[in-house]
Design an enzyme around this catalytic site. Structure first.
Site, mmCIF file in Angstrom:
data_model
loop_
_atom_site.group_PDB
_atom_site.id
_atom_site.type_symbol
_atom_site.label_atom_id
_atom_site.label_comp_id
_atom_site.label_asym_id
_atom_site.label_seq_id
_atom_site.Cartn_x
_atom_site.Cartn_y
_atom_site.Cartn_z
ATOM 1 N N TYR A 98 0.443 -14.981 0.173
ATOM 2 C CA TYR A 98 1.208 -14.139 1.093
ATOM 3 C C TYR A 98 2.313 -14.886 1.856
ATOM 4 O O TYR A 98 3.418 -14.353 2.015
ATOM 5 C CB TYR A 98 0.262 -13.403 2.047
ATOM 6 C CG TYR A 98 -0.349 -12.194 1.386
ATOM 7 C CD1 TYR A 98 0.295 -10.969 1.402
ATOM 8 C CD2 TYR A 98 -1.561 -12.286 0.702
ATOM 9 C CE1 TYR A 98 -0.250 -9.857 0.781
ATOM 10 C CE2 TYR A 98 -2.115 -11.184 0.067
ATOM 11 C CZ TYR A 98 -1.456 -9.973 0.102
ATOM 12 O OH TYR A 98 -1.980 -8.875 -0.537
ATOM 13 N N GLU A 124 -8.419 -7.080 0.777
ATOM 14 C CA GLU A 124 -8.700 -7.753 -0.485
ATOM 15 C C GLU A 124 -9.871 -8.725 -0.376
ATOM 16 O O GLU A 124 -10.637 -8.891 -1.340
ATOM 17 C CB GLU A 124 -7.425 -8.449 -0.983
ATOM 18 C CG GLU A 124 -6.389 -7.423 -1.466
ATOM 19 C CD GLU A 124 -4.958 -7.920 -1.425
ATOM 20 O OE1 GLU A 124 -4.753 -9.163 -1.390
ATOM 21 O OE2 GLU A 124 -4.042 -7.078 -1.405
ATOM 22 N N PHE A 182 -0.911 6.384 -12.494
ATOM 23 C CA PHE A 182 0.521 6.233 -12.709
ATOM 24 C C PHE A 182 0.933 4.850 -12.272
ATOM 25 O O PHE A 182 0.676 4.464 -11.136
ATOM 26 C CB PHE A 182 1.279 7.306 -11.915
ATOM 27 C CG PHE A 182 2.753 7.338 -12.180
ATOM 28 C CD1 PHE A 182 3.232 7.498 -13.464
ATOM 29 C CD2 PHE A 182 3.657 7.223 -11.145
ATOM 30 C CE1 PHE A 182 4.592 7.542 -13.718
ATOM 31 C CE2 PHE A 182 5.014 7.263 -11.379
ATOM 32 C CZ PHE A 182 5.485 7.429 -12.665
ATOM 33 N N GLY A 196 3.795 3.617 -11.630
ATOM 34 C CA GLY A 196 5.065 3.540 -10.946
ATOM 35 C C GLY A 196 4.786 3.571 -9.461
ATOM 36 O O GLY A 196 3.687 3.271 -9.017
#
Length: 410
Positions: free
Chosen positions: A98, A140, A401, A403
């Protein structure tokens, strides 16, 4: 304790959001160029084909803008955050990545906006990035812990053996993967994916790709069904990993795999009829759902609607036909865009051309169903538009999806 942005800096971020959005793709394209020049080792993580197509910069631009726009309460975009967090976990993005991303993203903002990006503005955006990255790191970390702690779970990438390699159509091949160490497999939810790690000769960097699991959980293997991606547009390379899998990976070979991930999955509690709509290789996550429901709820009403170019491209047809023969509540429907002569002679399909709302209304006795769909972008937009025109409630529409969210409504 969750980090908060100073009120004055929050005002600055909000005031400059329109400018950042306007230049979002230019900023993120410059960001990737800058980051890969400074940290070329990160090419081992990112899909470089997406850099060529422009998918990755657009997705990142939308994610950065969305997070910044909701920085006061990011629970408003939790589905987006969870989707990104799942992907990061599967790719093994760690907290130490990060600061690298932040340094190069802020540098790209400064270089693209020039003098308009004052020190005060850059300082506010630096703090905003810290708040956003802190949310992702916390999320995470929990995903890593949960994944490793579950029965059969593991950290990082684990070696799997290709137990079987089975052609499903002229362009789709299934790979049956079993853990090399013979350990128990982690359970997954139908619709999820795994990430495979490939070391390809003559390619400098490791390639990571995500493939949906195409069979039900609870078996002694994971199955992925991969379409060989031939170049479809001038200037675009063929699928590096998909062509290597098809042409060079055989039974007995080893493939490193990360544990199943993903936020697109079947709601097993719903009592509504199930409508599974797929285009091309988009049938893979839906095949997992179909096999699961057929096994666990054999009396559930299921509509299987698959669109392919023609029978040469149509995977799993015999399997679905066999399921339908033994499950009277499973009703398969086939759409071929360009049927060949044998398709026409044998009546292997129900509709020629493309999926339409009239077709859906003609085969579904009611609109009170759960709809799941996956496929190429134009197909996804057509299905989404049809379901919206039919006024299907948003909570009954589910899709996979790759995208950015919102693209289907453009």
């Amino acid at each position: 304790m969750v980090k908060q942005l100073d009120p004055k800096k929050l005002e600055i971020v909000k005031a400059t959001l329109p400018v950042v959005k306007e230049h979002g793709e230019a900023i993120t394209k410059h960001f990737y160029k800058r980051m890969f020049a400074n940290h070329p080792q990160l090419k081992n993580i990112f899909n470089m084909t997406h850099q060529i197509t422009g998918h990755q910069p657009k997705a990142l631009a939308d994610a950065v803008y969305g997070a910044a726009a909701n920085i006061e309460d990011m629970t408003q975009i939790m589905p987006v955050l969870e989707r990104i967090g799942e992907k990061h976990r599967s790719l093994q993005i760690k907290p130490e990545h990060y600061p690298i991303v932040g340094e190069n993203l802020l540098g790209a903002i400064k270089e693209v906006l020039g003098d308009a990006a004052t020190d005060e503005i850059m300082d506010a955006w630096a703090d905003a990035y810290e708040v956003i990255s802190d949310v992702f790191i916390r999320m995470e970390n929990e995903l890593y812990k949960t994944t490793e702690a579950q029965p059969g779970g593991w950290a990082g990438f684990k070696d799997f053996v290709v137990d079987r390699k089975v052609p499903e159509s002229d362009v789709i091949t299934s790979f049956y993967l079993k853990p090399k160490d013979g350990a128990k497999l982690a359970v997954f939810t139908p619709g999820q994916y795994i990430t495979v790690k490939m070391e390809i000769p003559d390619h400098e960097y490791t390639a990571l790709r995500q493939y949906s699991l195409s069979d039900r959980p609870g078996l002694d293997y994971y199955r992925i069904s991969v379409r060989r991606e031939d170049p479809r547009e001038e200037g675009l390379p063929p699928g590096v990993v998909s062509t290597y899998l098809h042409n060079h990976i055989n039974e007995g070979d080893i493939i490193p795999v990360s544990a199943p991930a993903g936020d697109f999955y079947l709601d097993r509690k719903s009592k509504l009829p199930l409508v599974l709509i797929s285009g091309g290789v988009g049938l893979t996550p839906l095949m997992s759902m179909l096999n699961t429901v057929s096994e666990e709820e054999p009396k559930k009403e299921i509509y299987w609607i698959h669109a392919a170019v023609n029978s040469k491209y149509h995977a799993f047809k015999k399997h679905v036909d066999d399921l339908a023969a033994s499950h009277k509540n499973l009703k398969p429907y086939i759409i071929y865009e360009k049927p060949i002569e044998v398709d026409k002679e044998s009546k292997l399909y129900d509709k020629e051309g493309y999926i339409t709302l009239d077709f859906l209304k003609g085969i579904l006795p009611s609109k009170d169903n759960d709809f799941y769909f996956c496929g190429p972008t134009p197909f996804m937009k057509a299905v989404n538009q049809a379901l919206n025109q039919w006024e299907i409630p948003k909570e009954r529409i589910h899709y996979e999806f790759f995208g950015s969210f919102g693209d289907l409504d453009e």
